[in-house]
Write a protein that holds these residues in place. Structure first.
Motif, short mmCIF file in Angstrom:
data_model
loop_
_atom_site.label_atom_id
_atom_site.label_comp_id
_atom_site.label_asym_id
_atom_site.label_seq_id
_atom_site.Cartn_x
_atom_site.Cartn_y
_atom_site.Cartn_z
N LYS A 3 -47.55 2.11 -35.81
CA LYS A 3 -48.73 1.98 -34.99
C LYS A 3 -48.35 1.83 -33.52
O LYS A 3 -47.30 1.30 -33.20
CB LYS A 3 -49.48 0.71 -35.40
CG LYS A 3 -49.99 0.77 -36.81
CD LYS A 3 -51.41 1.26 -36.80
CE LYS A 3 -51.89 1.48 -38.20
NZ LYS A 3 -53.22 2.03 -38.23
N ASP A 22 -54.09 2.51 -45.16
CA ASP A 22 -55.08 2.31 -44.11
C ASP A 22 -56.18 3.37 -44.27
O ASP A 22 -55.90 4.57 -44.20
CB ASP A 22 -54.36 2.44 -42.75
CG ASP A 22 -55.32 2.37 -41.59
OD1 ASP A 22 -56.37 1.72 -41.72
OD2 ASP A 22 -55.03 2.99 -40.55
N THR A 23 -57.41 2.91 -44.48
CA THR A 23 -58.53 3.84 -44.68
C THR A 23 -58.67 4.80 -43.52
O THR A 23 -59.01 5.97 -43.71
CB THR A 23 -59.85 3.05 -44.86
OG1 THR A 23 -59.66 2.05 -45.85
CG2 THR A 23 -60.99 3.95 -45.27
N LYS A 28 -50.46 5.38 -46.46
CA LYS A 28 -49.80 4.08 -46.37
C LYS A 28 -49.04 4.02 -45.06
O LYS A 28 -48.36 4.98 -44.69
CB LYS A 28 -48.83 3.89 -47.52
CG LYS A 28 -49.50 3.68 -48.85
CD LYS A 28 -48.46 3.49 -49.93
CE LYS A 28 -49.07 3.74 -51.30
NZ LYS A 28 -48.06 3.81 -52.35
N GLU A 29 -49.16 2.89 -44.39
CA GLU A 29 -48.45 2.72 -43.13
C GLU A 29 -47.66 1.43 -43.16
O GLU A 29 -48.09 0.45 -43.79
CB GLU A 29 -49.45 2.65 -41.98
CG GLU A 29 -50.25 3.92 -41.84
CD GLU A 29 -50.47 4.29 -40.41
OE1 GLU A 29 -50.83 3.41 -39.63
OE2 GLU A 29 -50.24 5.47 -40.07
N PHE A 31 -46.58 -2.04 -42.25
CA PHE A 31 -47.35 -3.13 -41.65
C PHE A 31 -46.57 -3.83 -40.55
O PHE A 31 -45.46 -4.32 -40.78
CB PHE A 31 -47.76 -4.15 -42.72
CG PHE A 31 -48.50 -5.33 -42.17
CD1 PHE A 31 -49.75 -5.15 -41.57
CD2 PHE A 31 -47.96 -6.60 -42.22
CE1 PHE A 31 -50.44 -6.24 -41.04
CE2 PHE A 31 -48.64 -7.69 -41.69
CZ PHE A 31 -49.88 -7.51 -41.11
N ILE A 237 -55.71 -7.04 -39.96
CA ILE A 237 -56.25 -6.44 -41.19
C ILE A 237 -57.73 -6.72 -41.28
O ILE A 237 -58.17 -7.87 -41.15
CB ILE A 237 -55.55 -7.03 -42.44
CG1 ILE A 237 -54.06 -6.70 -42.41
CG2 ILE A 237 -56.21 -6.52 -43.72
CD1 ILE A 237 -53.26 -7.33 -43.53
N ARG A 266 -56.05 -2.99 -36.85
CA ARG A 266 -54.86 -2.15 -37.00
C ARG A 266 -54.78 -1.52 -38.40
O ARG A 266 -54.24 -0.44 -38.57
CB ARG A 266 -53.61 -2.97 -36.70
CG ARG A 266 -53.52 -3.32 -35.21
CD ARG A 266 -52.53 -4.41 -34.94
NE ARG A 266 -51.16 -4.02 -35.20
CZ ARG A 266 -50.41 -3.26 -34.39
NH1 ARG A 266 -50.95 -2.76 -33.29
NH2 ARG A 266 -49.17 -2.99 -34.70
N TYR A 267 -55.30 -2.24 -39.40
CA TYR A 267 -55.27 -1.72 -40.78
C TYR A 267 -56.62 -1.99 -41.43
O TYR A 267 -57.09 -3.14 -41.42
CB TYR A 267 -54.15 -2.40 -41.60
CG TYR A 267 -52.81 -2.26 -40.95
CD1 TYR A 267 -51.97 -1.19 -41.25
CD2 TYR A 267 -52.40 -3.18 -39.99
CE1 TYR A 267 -50.75 -1.04 -40.61
CE2 TYR A 267 -51.18 -3.04 -39.34
CZ TYR A 267 -50.37 -1.97 -39.65
OH TYR A 267 -49.17 -1.82 -39.01
N TRP A 268 -57.20 -0.96 -41.99
CA TRP A 268 -58.49 -1.09 -42.68
C TRP A 268 -58.25 -0.99 -44.18
O TRP A 268 -57.75 0.04 -44.66
CB TRP A 268 -59.44 0.03 -42.25
CG TRP A 268 -59.99 -0.18 -40.87
CD1 TRP A 268 -59.47 0.30 -39.70
CD2 TRP A 268 -61.15 -0.94 -40.53
NE1 TRP A 268 -60.25 -0.11 -38.64
CE2 TRP A 268 -61.29 -0.88 -39.12
CE3 TRP A 268 -62.09 -1.68 -41.26
CZ2 TRP A 268 -62.32 -1.50 -38.43
CZ3 TRP A 268 -63.12 -2.30 -40.58
CH2 TRP A 268 -63.23 -2.22 -39.17
N MET A 269 -58.61 -2.03 -44.90
CA MET A 269 -58.40 -2.03 -46.35
C MET A 269 -59.74 -2.13 -47.08
O MET A 269 -60.57 -2.98 -46.74
CB MET A 269 -57.54 -3.23 -46.77
CG MET A 269 -56.15 -3.21 -46.17
SD MET A 269 -55.20 -4.63 -46.74
CE MET A 269 -54.95 -4.20 -48.46
N ASP A 375 -48.36 -1.56 -50.85
CA ASP A 375 -49.81 -1.57 -50.88
C ASP A 375 -50.37 -2.48 -51.99
O ASP A 375 -51.31 -2.11 -52.68
CB ASP A 375 -50.36 -0.13 -51.02
CG ASP A 375 -51.84 -0.05 -50.69
OD1 ASP A 375 -52.31 -0.87 -49.88
OD2 ASP A 375 -52.52 0.82 -51.26
#
Ligand code: AMP
Ligand code: ZN
Length: 480
Positions: A3, A22-23, A28-29, A31, A237, A266-269, A375
């Motif tokens: 990121k 990440d939606t 997958k990224e 973290f 998150i 930064r991350y959408w779950m 994940d």
């Protein structure tokens, strides 16, 4: 796959390389929190007009596991908001002749009790809409001042066309959305995609004063305002059920990023949905199971086990048979642990633990972390727990395992369970508080002449080994 604005966090903490789907990125990224060593997490919580159902329990349990896992490596601030004023609350309060704040308070208490029963660790923060009204109004004012929002007949709307990124989370562009929108024409809005930030109060409704008159906030704005106040402009998150991706989270992004110019999360779950016996749970189908009732009939550990046996991005089919299997699985682990406890209490050998077994234990620990850091693959992490059961049973066969080895095994069980929360610890039995709450509910049901419900609760308590006695002083209870 990294990121922007990434930090040197991973190098500075003992965290393994964690990958999160990440939606927004659709992959997958790796973290990397914004601030080294610290994680901010915001999960959209319940609208507190009723008890939570087992569908709501899925994000509750899953994000609890994310919290538990990350907590091992980072200083985590975990926020779950309570939507304590909205249309559903107002309607329910009217129907039941109660006031909105009283109804919300009762359901918040119930939520916290249920979360505890389901063994979710406490969140760091539970911000409520009604306690953050100043910040919410200030946020809307800023949007209006900067041309992102407009007032119309006492309501305030976000002008979606001013935010070109609208649709980026759910991968739709503005034209597609406009074309596909079947939203009824609403003359208060400049465009059908505009969404409400502030709603003018109807006569008699609960309301707060604002520059646009008496009213209350729309749903989306609360999360933008409260996340910013408590966690900052960019959170690490952001989570919730997948139904929230659009429009709720899309609208949160538009509001927050319009103001800050920075990425909101930064991350959408997003967790997939839970179905009951292959059917969507819904009021109209009459198949909504509340989490409290289920947790009274089944061990909460079995409910967690079942929930975590399916990966969070796959739909979960919840059935009684599934629960039965979960219970059987748990029993295998519990039997192994009780043998272990017994042997540990009576262990006589203080020989060193055999190196080959220790190596295999390390491999199991490694597999557990590899799965969790990929994940949050809880089904495979549970498989690692069963590998430990097999290893432990083999080590215990013959009854002469050295105490040091037994302690290693016990320690590894505890390490894994600190993340999953599926094993019973001593003193985890049905609490007196829970029983008294059920009795209260039964008394209320009888008062309301809902005898079916009252009988159901009596039977439920009876199946849990609780006997009720009607006395002149009220209901007394004892364990059979
Ligand atoms: P609500 O109170 O309806 O806003 O829901 C609270 C949380 O539960 C949200 O994150 C929803 O996405 C989630 N949720 C609601 N129903 C289900 C379901 N059947 N399966 C999984 N998650 C759900
Ligand atoms: Zn939200």
């Amino acid at each position: 796959m990294t990121k922007p604005e990434q930090s040197a966090a991973a190098a500075e903490t003992k965290a393994p390389a964690i990958y999160i789907y990440d939606t927004m990125a659709r992959r997958k990224e790796r973290f990397e929190p914004l601030v080294p060593g610290k994680v901010t997490m915001y999960v959209c919580g319940p609208t507190v007009y009723d008890l939570i159902h087992i569908g709501n329990a899925r994000p509750l349990i899953f994000f609890d596991v994310v919290h538990r896992y990350l907590k091992q490596f980072y200083d985590v601030t975990y926020a779950v908001n309570f939507t304590d004023v909205d249309d559903k609350l107002i309607r329910r309060a009217e129907e039941t002749g109660r006031e909105v704040p009283e109804l919300a308070e009762r359901n918040i208490e119930d939520y916290l009790t249920d979360a505890k029963t389901l063994k979710a660790l406490p969140a760091t923060l539970h911000p409520r809409v009604t306690e953050n009204m100043q910040e919410i109004i200030a946020f809307i004012e800023e949007l209006v001042t900067r041309g992102f929002a407009y007032e119309s007949g006492g309501d305030v709307y976000f002008r979606t066309g001013t935010f070109p990124g609208y649709g980026k989370l759910s991968h739709q562009n503005l034209e597609e959305l406009q074309f596909g929108s079947r939203i009824a024409v609403d003359e208060r809005k400049a465009s059908p995609l505009d969404f409400v930030l502030w709603k003018a109060a109807k006569p008699g409704e609960i309301s707060w004063p604002s520059p646009w008159g008496e009213g209350r906030p729309g749903w989306h704005i609360e999360c933008s305002a409260m996340a910013r106040k408590y966690l900052g402009d960019t959170i690490d998150i952001h989570g919730g059920g997948m139904d929230l991706t659009f429009p709720h989270h899309e609208c949160e992004i538009a509001q927050s990023e319009a103001i800050t110019g920075k990425p909101f999360a930064r991350y959408w779950m997003h967790n997939a949905f839970l179905n009951l016996n292959n059917e969507k749970m819904s009021k109209s189908l009459g198949n909504v199971v509340n989490a409290r009732e289920l947790a009274a009939r089944h061990k909460p550990e079995a409910i967690r086990f079942l929930m975590l046996s399916t990966h969070y991005r796959n739909p979960l089919n919840f059935t009684e048979e599934g629960l039965e299997q979960a219970r059987n699985g748990l029993e295998r682990i519990e039997n192994c642990r009780s043998n272990l406890k017994h042997l540990l209490e009576n262990a006589t050998s203080d020989a060193p633990a055999p190196a080959d077994v220790l190596q295999r234990l390390d491999a199991i620990r490694g597999a557990f972390h590899a799965k969790m850091s990929d994940d949050f693959n809880t089904p495979d992490a549970i498989t690692a727990v069963f590998e430990l059961v097999a290893e432990a049973n083999a080590a215990m066969a013959g009854g002469a395992a050295p105490a040091s080895l037994l302690r290693e095994i016990d320690g590894l069980f505890k390490e894994m369970d600190a993340v999953l929360g599926i094993l019973t610890e001593e003193g985890d039995d049905l609490l007196d508080d829970d029983i008294e709450r059920l009795i209260e509910e039964r008394t209320a049901a009888r008062k309301a002449r809902d005898f079916a419900r009252a009988d159901e609760i009596r039977d439920l308590l009876s199946s849990l080994g609780i006997v009720l006695e009607d006395t002149p002083q009220g209901i007394r209870w004892k364990r059979k």
